[in-house]
Design a protein around this motif. Structure first.
Motif, PDB file in Angstrom:
ATOM      1  N   GLN A 187      -7.622   3.175  -1.276  1.00 11.57           N
ATOM      2  CA  GLN A 187      -8.023   2.373  -0.123  1.00 11.57           C
ATOM      3  C   GLN A 187      -9.356   2.830   0.471  1.00 11.57           C
ATOM      4  O   GLN A 187      -9.896   2.170   1.363  1.00 11.57           O
ATOM      5  CB  GLN A 187      -6.940   2.424   0.958  1.00 11.57           C
ATOM      6  CG  GLN A 187      -5.574   1.990   0.507  1.00 11.57           C
ATOM      7  CD  GLN A 187      -5.527   0.539   0.051  1.00 11.57           C
ATOM      8  OE1 GLN A 187      -6.396  -0.249   0.370  1.00 11.57           O
ATOM      9  NE2 GLN A 187      -4.491   0.188  -0.709  1.00 11.57           N
ATOM     10  N   SER A 222      -9.960  -0.238   9.649  1.00 13.15           N
ATOM     11  CA  SER A 222     -10.411  -0.219   8.246  1.00 13.15           C
ATOM     12  C   SER A 222      -9.611   0.728   7.359  1.00 13.15           C
ATOM     13  O   SER A 222     -10.167   1.575   6.658  1.00 13.15           O
ATOM     14  CB  SER A 222     -11.897   0.145   8.201  1.00 13.15           C
ATOM     15  OG  SER A 222     -12.668  -0.792   8.916  1.00 13.15           O
ATOM     16  N   LYS A 243     -11.704  -4.709   5.260  1.00 11.97           N
ATOM     17  CA  LYS A 243     -10.605  -3.753   5.324  1.00 11.97           C
ATOM     18  C   LYS A 243      -9.745  -4.077   6.545  1.00 11.97           C
ATOM     19  O   LYS A 243     -10.255  -4.474   7.592  1.00 11.97           O
ATOM     20  CB  LYS A 243     -11.134  -2.313   5.402  1.00 11.97           C
ATOM     21  CG  LYS A 243     -11.974  -1.916   4.197  1.00 11.97           C
ATOM     22  CD  LYS A 243     -12.364  -0.443   4.237  1.00 11.97           C
ATOM     23  CE  LYS A 243     -11.211   0.463   3.868  1.00 11.97           C
ATOM     24  NZ  LYS A 243     -11.618   1.891   3.782  1.00 11.97           N
ATOM     25  N   VAL A 264     -19.047  -0.351   6.425  1.00 13.37           N
ATOM     26  CA  VAL A 264     -18.051  -1.425   6.425  1.00 13.37           C
ATOM     27  C   VAL A 264     -18.012  -2.082   7.804  1.00 13.37           C
ATOM     28  O   VAL A 264     -17.611  -1.446   8.782  1.00 13.37           O
ATOM     29  CB  VAL A 264     -16.658  -0.885   6.054  1.00 13.37           C
ATOM     30  CG1 VAL A 264     -15.623  -2.005   6.104  1.00 13.37           C
ATOM     31  CG2 VAL A 264     -16.680  -0.242   4.669  1.00 13.37           C
ATOM     32  N   ILE A 322      -7.064  -0.413   5.006  1.00 12.13           N
ATOM     33  CA  ILE A 322      -6.573  -0.982   3.750  1.00 12.13           C
ATOM     34  C   ILE A 322      -7.546  -2.042   3.251  1.00 12.13           C
ATOM     35  O   ILE A 322      -7.913  -2.953   3.997  1.00 12.13           O
ATOM     36  CB  ILE A 322      -5.173  -1.596   3.926  1.00 12.13           C
ATOM     37  CG1 ILE A 322      -4.190  -0.535   4.426  1.00 12.13           C
ATOM     38  CG2 ILE A 322      -4.675  -2.225   2.630  1.00 12.13           C
ATOM     39  CD1 ILE A 322      -2.881  -1.107   4.909  1.00 12.13           C
ATOM     40  N   LEU A 323      -7.947  -1.946   2.000  1.00 14.81           N
ATOM     41  CA  LEU A 323      -8.832  -2.947   1.405  1.00 14.81           C
ATOM     42  C   LEU A 323      -8.097  -4.283   1.310  1.00 14.81           C
ATOM     43  O   LEU A 323      -7.045  -4.383   0.691  1.00 14.81           O
ATOM     44  CB  LEU A 323      -9.294  -2.493   0.025  1.00 14.81           C
ATOM     45  CG  LEU A 323     -10.346  -1.382   0.017  1.00 14.81           C
ATOM     46  CD1 LEU A 323     -10.428  -0.742  -1.365  1.00 14.81           C
ATOM     47  CD2 LEU A 323     -11.700  -1.915   0.444  1.00 14.81           C
ATOM     48  N   HIS A 354       0.812  -1.220   0.000  1.00 18.29           N
ATOM     49  CA  HIS A 354       0.000   0.000   0.000  1.00 18.29           C
ATOM     50  C   HIS A 354       0.848   1.273   0.000  1.00 18.29           C
ATOM     51  O   HIS A 354       0.344   2.340  -0.365  1.00 18.29           O
ATOM     52  CB  HIS A 354      -0.968   0.003   1.186  1.00 18.29           C
ATOM     53  CG  HIS A 354      -0.309   0.049   2.529  1.00 18.29           C
ATOM     54  ND1 HIS A 354       0.389  -1.020   3.044  1.00 18.29           N
ATOM     55  CD2 HIS A 354      -0.243   1.033   3.472  1.00 18.29           C
ATOM     56  CE1 HIS A 354       0.858  -0.691   4.238  1.00 18.29           C
ATOM     57  NE2 HIS A 354       0.504   0.535   4.517  1.00 18.29           N
ATOM     58  N   THR A 368     -14.334   4.771   4.642  1.00 18.38           N
ATOM     59  CA  THR A 368     -14.330   4.843   6.106  1.00 18.38           C
ATOM     60  C   THR A 368     -13.564   6.093   6.529  1.00 18.38           C
ATOM     61  O   THR A 368     -12.817   6.685   5.735  1.00 18.38           O
ATOM     62  CB  THR A 368     -13.679   3.596   6.733  1.00 18.38           C
ATOM     63  OG1 THR A 368     -12.375   3.405   6.162  1.00 18.38           O
ATOM     64  CG2 THR A 368     -14.532   2.356   6.489  1.00 18.38           C
ATOM     65  N   TYR A 412     -16.752   1.449   0.063  1.00 20.55           N
ATOM     66  CA  TYR A 412     -16.024   1.000   1.251  1.00 20.55           C
ATOM     67  C   TYR A 412     -15.352   2.157   1.981  1.00 20.55           C
ATOM     68  O   TYR A 412     -14.378   1.959   2.708  1.00 20.55           O
ATOM     69  CB  TYR A 412     -14.980  -0.040   0.847  1.00 20.55           C
ATOM     70  CG  TYR A 412     -15.583  -1.252   0.176  1.00 20.55           C
ATOM     71  CD1 TYR A 412     -16.404  -2.129   0.876  1.00 20.55           C
ATOM     72  CD2 TYR A 412     -15.352  -1.510  -1.177  1.00 20.55           C
ATOM     73  CE1 TYR A 412     -16.974  -3.234   0.259  1.00 20.55           C
ATOM     74  CE2 TYR A 412     -15.914  -2.615  -1.805  1.00 20.55           C
ATOM     75  CZ  TYR A 412     -16.730  -3.467  -1.079  1.00 20.55           C
ATOM     76  OH  TYR A 412     -17.293  -4.559  -1.701  1.00 20.55           O
ATOM     77  N   ASN A 429     -10.076   5.313   2.471  1.00 23.13           N
ATOM     78  CA  ASN A 429     -10.048   5.719   3.873  1.00 23.13           C
ATOM     79  C   ASN A 429      -9.655   7.184   3.963  1.00 23.13           C
ATOM     80  O   ASN A 429      -8.863   7.684   3.160  1.00 23.13           O
ATOM     81  CB  ASN A 429      -9.121   4.829   4.707  1.00 23.13           C
ATOM     82  CG  ASN A 429      -7.656   5.082   4.457  1.00 23.13           C
ATOM     83  OD1 ASN A 429      -7.137   6.158   4.742  1.00 23.13           O
ATOM     84  ND2 ASN A 429      -6.954   4.096   3.906  1.00 23.13           N
TER      85      ASN A 429
END
Length: 343
Positions: A231, A151, A169, A309, A153-154, A42, A262, A260, A233
């Motif tokens: 990601q 949450s 995540k 999520v 990182i996917l 990442h 967050t 997704y 986030n």
């Protein structure tokens, strides 16, 4: 260079030393990253050797390597400046050379490098919680469990060599050990979070004073926003909570709305607006996930908004030192979910 002999469970020996980064190590570090993560790490910029060299020259990211007596680089660990603290990051050992017990002496070496630096308030480590190897090492170095950052990182976009948990995540944990900061000063906390804060600060053996007074939010908020579109986030740092805080946070929510998406908030609890800000953020769906103490001139509370999520806290691979925090944060999360369900 001083070499040490390490032996694996089969009795095979290697001779290895730990040393500071040299520019020629940059391509070897990229190889280490690919050995563990393929093309799915990442921290995308660390695939660029020139970027690694530049960051080391600037001092923002100080890599160290593990080298065999034949010259092969088989491991890396980095020091990253985080406020007034240094974090231990990007720890990788080449798969072929694991099971030699190398990581602990390497981490001890890194901790010794931090102690040589001036004006470092704390040693800090953020680790992904799909395994507990790093947690065990940090605990042996005296670092204490302080927070979760949920949450980030996917999971389906992240390759690694450990067993996967069942979360959509991946969640990170924060562990900290004090260096030169022995007093956190006055911190502003809601009554419901005093006990857990006392547990965390007492474990760090630093002084603190708690004030639970609510104060009217006035003037303009000071916040910064960093969203990772890949990601999904978003990190929101609230340095000062003003009268416009909720409108600003809602605007951030509206701006980033992926499937997704967050949000994690880092709230300055050294500021007297913190208790009122906390109570307002809870109404927006946030819940307490821990503290990020003694790593800057401000003390920080972390709050999370999972949106849609789900978080499976029981799937996290944790050492015993993290268990008290898991149970506490899990209850915060479940209370938040119950409120959402009844609205």
């Amino acid at each position: 260079m001083e070499f040490m002999t390490l032996k694996n469970i089969e009795g095979k020996e290697i001779s290895v030393c730990f040393r500071k980064f040299q520019p020629s190590d940059a391509t070897e570090i990229v190889k280490l990253i690919r050995d563990e993560y393929g093309e799915k790490y990442h921290k995308r910029r660390l695939y660029d050797p020139d970027y690694i060299i530049q960051q080391n020259e600037l001092g923002d990211l100080k890599f160290h390597v593990a080298e065999l007596d034949g010259g092969e680089v088989i491991g890396c660990l980095a020091l990253k400046r985080e406020g007034t603290a240094y974090s231990i990051a990007t720890g990788i050992i080449l798969k072929h050379y694991r099971r030699y017990g190398m990581f602990f002496p390497f981490a001890k070496y890194i901790a010794a490098q931090i102690r040589k630096l001036e004006n470092v308030s704390a040693i800090y480590c953020r680790m992904i919680l799909y395994h507990n190897v790093t947690q065990k090492l940090m605990a042996r170095l005296g670092l204490k469990a302080c927070a979760f950052v949920p949450s980030l990182i996917l999971a389906d976009k992240f390759q690694h060599s450990y067993d996967r948990d069942d979360n959509l995540k991946l969640t990170l944990g924060i562990m900290i050990r004090k260096a030169s900061k022995h007093n956190a000063g006055k911190i502003y906390l809601p009554v419901e979070q005093i006990k857990i804060a006392q547990d965390i600060y007492n474990s760090l053996k630093v002084k603190y004073e708690i004030d639970s007074a609510e104060n009217i939010l006035a003037d303009k908020s000071k916040i910064s926003v960093d969203n990772d579109a890949v990601q999904q986030n978003c990190t929101i740092a609230i340095d000062f909570a003003g009268a416009d805080l909720i409108n600003q946070i809602r605007a951030v929510h509206d701006k980033f709305s992926g499937t997704y998406q967050t949000f994690n908030i880092f709230l300055n609890i050294s500021d007297k607006s913190a208790v009122t800000a906390y109570n307002e953020l809870i109404k927006l769906g946030y819940f307490f996930t821990g503290l990020n103490p003694i790593c800057s001139d401000k003390e920080i509370m972390i709050l999370h908004n999972p949106r849609n999520v789900p978080i499976k806290f029981d799937e996290l691979k944790l050492i015993n030192e993290f268990e008290f925090l898991r149970e506490y944060v899990k209850k915060m999360y479940e209370s938040r979910c119950l409120i959402e369900k009844n609205q």
